[in-house]
Structure formats: structure tokens, C-alpha cells
Design a protein around this motif. Structure first.
Motif, PDB file in Angstrom:
ATOM      1  N   LEU A 194     -48.164  -5.055  -0.467  1.00 19.90           N
ATOM      2  CA  LEU A 194     -48.556  -3.668  -0.755  1.00 19.90           C
ATOM      3  C   LEU A 194     -48.692  -2.929   0.579  1.00 19.90           C
ATOM      4  CD1 LEU A 194     -49.547  -1.534  -2.832  1.00 19.90           C
ATOM      5  CD2 LEU A 194     -51.863  -2.359  -2.352  1.00 19.90           C
ATOM      6  N   VAL A 195     -47.865  -1.912   0.777  1.00 17.38           N
ATOM      7  CA  VAL A 195     -47.804  -1.211   2.059  1.00 17.38           C
ATOM      8  C   VAL A 195     -48.708   0.024   2.025  1.00 17.38           C
ATOM      9  CG1 VAL A 195     -46.260  -0.123   3.734  1.00 17.38           C
ATOM     10  CG2 VAL A 195     -45.395  -1.976   2.254  1.00 17.38           C
ATOM     11  N   LEU A 196     -49.571   0.142   3.046  1.00 21.56           N
ATOM     12  CA  LEU A 196     -50.518   1.257   3.114  1.00 21.56           C
ATOM     13  C   LEU A 196     -50.520   1.843   4.519  1.00 21.56           C
ATOM     14  CD1 LEU A 196     -53.613  -0.616   1.648  1.00 21.56           C
ATOM     15  CD2 LEU A 196     -52.258   1.081   0.424  1.00 21.56           C
ATOM     16  N   GLY A 197     -50.481   3.153   4.649  1.00 22.18           N
ATOM     17  CA  GLY A 197     -50.725   3.771   5.941  1.00 22.18           C
ATOM     18  C   GLY A 197     -52.197   3.611   6.308  1.00 22.18           C
ATOM     19  N   TRP A 198     -52.495   3.807   7.610  1.00 22.32           N
ATOM     20  CA  TRP A 198     -53.867   3.605   8.093  1.00 22.32           C
ATOM     21  C   TRP A 198     -54.882   4.437   7.304  1.00 22.32           C
ATOM     22  CZ3 TRP A 198     -56.365   0.138  10.779  1.00 22.32           C
ATOM     23  CH2 TRP A 198     -57.597   0.444  11.339  1.00 22.32           C
ATOM     24  N   ASP A 199     -54.528   5.667   6.958  1.00 17.16           N
ATOM     25  CA  ASP A 199     -55.449   6.547   6.226  1.00 17.16           C
ATOM     26  C   ASP A 199     -55.769   5.956   4.858  1.00 17.16           C
ATOM     27  OD1 ASP A 199     -52.661   7.056   5.717  1.00 17.16           O
ATOM     28  OD2 ASP A 199     -53.233   8.808   4.541  1.00 17.16           O
ATOM     29  N   ALA A 200     -54.742   5.467   4.188  1.00 14.17           N
ATOM     30  CA  ALA A 200     -54.952   4.883   2.857  1.00 14.17           C
ATOM     31  C   ALA A 200     -55.791   3.609   2.968  1.00 14.17           C
ATOM     32  CB  ALA A 200     -53.606   4.586   2.205  1.00 14.17           C
ATOM     33  N   PHE A 201     -55.508   2.795   3.998  1.00 17.40           N
ATOM     34  CA  PHE A 201     -56.261   1.552   4.181  1.00 17.40           C
ATOM     35  C   PHE A 201     -57.750   1.851   4.425  1.00 17.40           C
ATOM     36  CE2 PHE A 201     -57.636  -2.041   6.977  1.00 17.40           C
ATOM     37  CZ  PHE A 201     -57.605  -3.021   5.993  1.00 17.40           C
ATOM     38  N   CYS A 202     -58.033   2.853   5.261  1.00 15.47           N
ATOM     39  CA  CYS A 202     -59.441   3.194   5.545  1.00 15.47           C
ATOM     40  C   CYS A 202     -60.162   3.656   4.277  1.00 15.47           C
ATOM     41  CB  CYS A 202     -59.525   4.286   6.614  1.00 15.47           C
ATOM     42  SG  CYS A 202     -59.075   3.700   8.248  1.00 15.47           S
ATOM     43  N   GLY A 203     -59.425   4.215   3.331  1.00 11.74           N
ATOM     44  CA  GLY A 203     -60.049   4.703   2.102  1.00 11.74           C
ATOM     45  C   GLY A 203     -60.160   3.657   1.003  1.00 11.74           C
ATOM     46  N   LEU A 204     -59.707   2.446   1.303  1.00 16.21           N
ATOM     47  CA  LEU A 204     -59.629   1.393   0.287  1.00 16.21           C
ATOM     48  C   LEU A 204     -60.949   1.135  -0.466  1.00 16.21           C
ATOM     49  CD1 LEU A 204     -57.054  -0.191  -0.325  1.00 16.21           C
ATOM     50  CD2 LEU A 204     -57.982  -2.084   1.010  1.00 16.21           C
ATOM     51  N   PRO A 205     -62.109   1.124   0.227  1.00 14.59           N
ATOM     52  CA  PRO A 205     -63.352   0.836  -0.504  1.00 14.59           C
ATOM     53  C   PRO A 205     -63.661   1.841  -1.606  1.00 14.59           C
ATOM     54  CG  PRO A 205     -63.690   0.518   1.848  1.00 14.59           C
ATOM     55  CD  PRO A 205     -62.340   1.150   1.687  1.00 14.59           C
ATOM     56  N   GLY A 206     -62.979   2.967  -1.621  1.00 10.38           N
ATOM     57  CA  GLY A 206     -63.191   3.934  -2.700  1.00 10.38           C
ATOM     58  C   GLY A 206     -62.260   3.717  -3.888  1.00 10.38           C
ATOM     59  N   TRP A 207     -61.372   2.737  -3.789  1.00  7.98           N
ATOM     60  CA  TRP A 207     -60.411   2.503  -4.870  1.00  7.98           C
ATOM     61  C   TRP A 207     -61.013   1.620  -5.964  1.00  7.98           C
ATOM     62  CZ3 TRP A 207     -54.737   1.467  -2.910  1.00  7.98           C
ATOM     63  CH2 TRP A 207     -54.376   2.476  -2.006  1.00  7.98           C
ATOM     64  N   SER A 208     -60.593   1.859  -7.159  1.00  7.05           N
ATOM     65  CA  SER A 208     -61.076   1.060  -8.283  1.00  7.05           C
ATOM     66  C   SER A 208     -60.750  -0.428  -8.086  1.00  7.05           C
ATOM     67  CB  SER A 208     -60.397   1.564  -9.567  1.00  7.05           C
ATOM     68  OG  SER A 208     -60.777   0.776 -10.650  1.00  7.05           O
ATOM     69  N   ARG A 209     -61.767  -1.280  -8.231  1.00  8.93           N
ATOM     70  CA  ARG A 209     -61.625  -2.750  -8.152  1.00  8.93           C
ATOM     71  C   ARG A 209     -60.807  -3.188  -6.931  1.00  8.93           C
ATOM     72  NH1 ARG A 209     -58.628  -2.741 -13.345  1.00  8.93           N
ATOM     73  NH2 ARG A 209     -58.621  -0.523 -12.861  1.00  8.93           N
ATOM     74  N   TRP A 210     -61.087  -2.558  -5.778  1.00  5.29           N
ATOM     75  CA  TRP A 210     -60.231  -2.777  -4.612  1.00  5.29           C
ATOM     76  C   TRP A 210     -60.276  -4.219  -4.114  1.00  5.29           C
ATOM     77  CZ3 TRP A 210     -61.900  -4.176   0.309  1.00  5.29           C
ATOM     78  CH2 TRP A 210     -63.276  -4.159   0.515  1.00  5.29           C
ATOM     79  N   GLU A 211     -61.407  -4.915  -4.359  1.00  9.43           N
ATOM     80  CA  GLU A 211     -61.497  -6.303  -3.866  1.00  9.43           C
ATOM     81  C   GLU A 211     -60.461  -7.198  -4.541  1.00  9.43           C
ATOM     82  OE1 GLU A 211     -64.052  -4.612  -5.114  1.00  9.43           O
ATOM     83  OE2 GLU A 211     -65.870  -4.843  -3.898  1.00  9.43           O
ATOM     84  N   GLN A 212     -59.991  -6.781  -5.720  1.00 12.68           N
ATOM     85  CA  GLN A 212     -58.997  -7.607  -6.427  1.00 12.68           C
ATOM     86  C   GLN A 212     -57.598  -7.490  -5.823  1.00 12.68           C
ATOM     87  OE1 GLN A 212     -58.745  -6.962 -10.674  1.00 12.68           O
ATOM     88  NE2 GLN A 212     -60.968  -6.883 -10.878  1.00 12.68           N
ATOM     89  N   LEU A 213     -57.374  -6.467  -5.001  1.00  8.98           N
ATOM     90  CA  LEU A 213     -56.006  -6.223  -4.531  1.00  8.98           C
ATOM     91  C   LEU A 213     -55.424  -7.447  -3.820  1.00  8.98           C
ATOM     92  CD1 LEU A 213     -56.360  -2.557  -3.183  1.00  8.98           C
ATOM     93  CD2 LEU A 213     -55.398  -3.296  -5.373  1.00  8.98           C
ATOM     94  N   LEU A 214     -56.283  -8.096  -2.985  1.00  9.10           N
ATOM     95  CA  LEU A 214     -55.779  -9.247  -2.224  1.00  9.10           C
ATOM     96  C   LEU A 214     -55.603 -10.496  -3.086  1.00  9.10           C
ATOM     97  CD1 LEU A 214     -57.608  -8.720   1.172  1.00  9.10           C
ATOM     98  CD2 LEU A 214     -55.143  -9.020   0.891  1.00  9.10           C
ATOM     99  N   GLU A 215     -56.134 -10.462  -4.310  1.00  9.05           N
ATOM    100  CA  GLU A 215     -55.863 -11.576  -5.235  1.00  9.05           C
ATOM    101  C   GLU A 215     -54.496 -11.412  -5.876  1.00  9.05           C
ATOM    102  OE1 GLU A 215     -59.099 -11.526  -8.014  1.00  9.05           O
ATOM    103  OE2 GLU A 215     -60.574 -11.585  -6.389  1.00  9.05           O
TER     104      GLU A 215
END
Ligand code: ATP
Length: 225
Positions: free
Chosen positions: A118-139
Motif C-alpha cells: 500500500l503506497v502512501l505519500g508522507w502526508d497520508a502516512f502522517c495522518g494514518l492514526p486518524g484512519w478507520s481501523r488503521w492498526e489492521q492495515l499492516l495485517e
């Protein structure tokens, strides 16, 4: 922290299918997206990189044109670009475009074996904790973080810990999910916000995006005041 795309990367470990996903609003698609897509494709020896337009982006206001128009522009932009594809699954869904749901849907299509990036620019990556169920992304996928010269956001503490624990060199990134790769690519300080501003004030956006997209914008009278 950033690994260079000029390094010889994972091309000698083609053990499993390798799929990249660059999600975005693409309002409109521009050379910052397209050049990054090509460089990630090559750096990680991907089988394909999918540009995946968001239908109802949950973290931002209403886009400047319809989802169908944004999808059409992405289609036009990648015509003839080897290894790049469009994935329209978020436009076929009625619910908000949560990335975690998109990754579940991709896993249903591809199975557990392929490596998903999953490709993210730095801005999107910094905002990750605001995403729904973001901890699951790496699973569900690996994360590829791209530099953005037009963005100097500070990394939230929780992501510093995550980076320390999960960062992997591009050359050895071969897990199906769970790794983070920070890639340095050709820095292009181009944003869709700036393109919309320029168009809105009647100025030129030539050479910030492909001519085919500029023609489409002009034909459909998009982003005008
Ligand atoms: P906007 O200015 O409307 O927020 P944007 O130019 O950031 O749009 P998006 O469609 O929101 O474009 O971006 C999709 C993804 O591409 C995001 O992960 C974003 O960080 C990344 N991205 C966008 N532009 C660049 C760029 N110039 N360099 C590297 N990554 C980029």
C-alpha cells in the motif's frame, strides 16, 4: 531512513506475486502520482501497481469533480504505461472508501499469498492514526511511504514507534504484509490542491500533469471558478 530507488531492489526474489496499490482522490491525477507509481513499480519489482481512486474520501471535503470523471482521468493518464493499472473497486461500493475495507476486498480477490504494497505519500502516512481501523492495515499489506517535498508534517509518536519496529529495506521486502518501506523517489512538489487553485484562477497547469488530462479538464470545464 529513505532507501533509494536507484538501488538494485527485490527483483531477484520473485517468490510470490507482488501487487502495489496507490489509493487517492486523484482530483486530478498529476505527475507526482504518476512518476511515483512508475518508480515504486520498478524499485519493488512489482507485477503490477494499481491506482485506486477513492469514491467517497472520508478524510476530506467533496472532490472538485465526480468520481467517474476522476476515474476516467486516471484511465487516460496511464494509457500505455507498462505495469500500471486502474482498480475501480471503491467506485463499485456504496459505503465510504475506508482503506482497510479496500484491502480486505483485495485479499478476497488475491488470497493471502501475494505481497501487497500500500503506497502512501508522507502526508497520508502522517495522518494514518486518524484512519478507520488503521492498526489492521499492516495485517493486510506492507506500507510503502514516499517522500513529498511539498510536505513537512511531523510524524506522530505512535508512528515513530511503528517505523522503528517495522521498517525494512526495499531490497529485502518480500513479506506478504507487515513491513514498512520508506522510498526516496524523484521529488516532485506537485499537488492536486495547487492544480485546482491554478485552474480556479485561470492560470496554466501545463507540465504539471499529462496533456491528455489537461485536454479532458478543458473539454469538461472542470475546476473553473
Ligand atoms: P490534494 O492536494 O487534493 O490533497 P494530492 O495531490 O495529495 O491531492 P491525492 O490524490 O490526495 O493527491 O494523493 C494520493 C496519494 O499520492 C497520497 O498518498 C499522496 O500522499 C500521494 N502523493 C500525491 N502527490 C504526491 C507527490 N507529488 N509526491 C509523492 N506522493 C504524492
Amino acid at each position: 531512513m529513505w532507501c533509494s530507488v536507484t538501488a538494485t531492489c527485490a527483483s531477484d526474489v520473485p517468490v510470490k506475486q507482488r501487487i502495489g496499490v496507490l489509493g487517492g482522490t486523484f482530483d486530478p491525477v498529476h505527475f507526482g502520482h504518476l512518476r511515483s507509481a512508475i518508480e515504486v513499480h520498478e524499485a519493488l519489482a512489482l507485477d503490477e501497481l494499481r491506482l485506486l481512486p477513492s469514491a467517497r474520501p472520508p478524510h476530506r471535503g467533496q472532490p472538485g469533480c465526480s468520481a467517474e470523471q476522476r476515474l476516467q482521468m486516471v484511465r487516460l493518464a496511464i494509457q500505455g504505461a507498462s505495469g500500471l493499472q486502474v482498480d475501480d473497486r471503491e467506485l463499485r461500493r456504496e459505503t465510504p472508501s475506508w482503506t482497510v475495507d479496500t484491502l480486505h476486498s483485495l485479499r478476497e480477490e488475491l488470497g493471502q499469498q501475494p505481497a501487497i504494497f500500500l503506497v502512501l505519500g508522507w502526508d497520508a502516512f502522517c495522518g494514518l492514526p486518524g484512519w478507520s481501523r488503521w492498526e489492521q492495515l499492516l495485517e493486510l499489506a506492507n506500507l510503502v511511504v514516499l517522500q513529498r517535498p511539498d510536505c513537512d508534517l511531523d510524524l506522530p509518536e505512535v508512528l515513530k514507534d511503528l517505523l522503528a519496529a517495522r521498517t525494512t529495506e526495499a531490497a529485502v521486502a518480500d513479506a506478504s504484509h507487515g513491513q514498512i518501506i520508506c522510498l526516496a523517489q524523484t521529488p516532485l512538489a506537485i499537488s492536486a490542491t495547487r492544480i485546482r487553485e491554478l485552474l480556479g484562477s485561470g492560470r496554466s497547469v501545463r507540465y504539471l500533469l499529462p496533456d491528455a488530462i489537461l485536454d479532458y479538464i478543458n473539454q469538461h470545464g472542470l475546476y473553473r471558478p
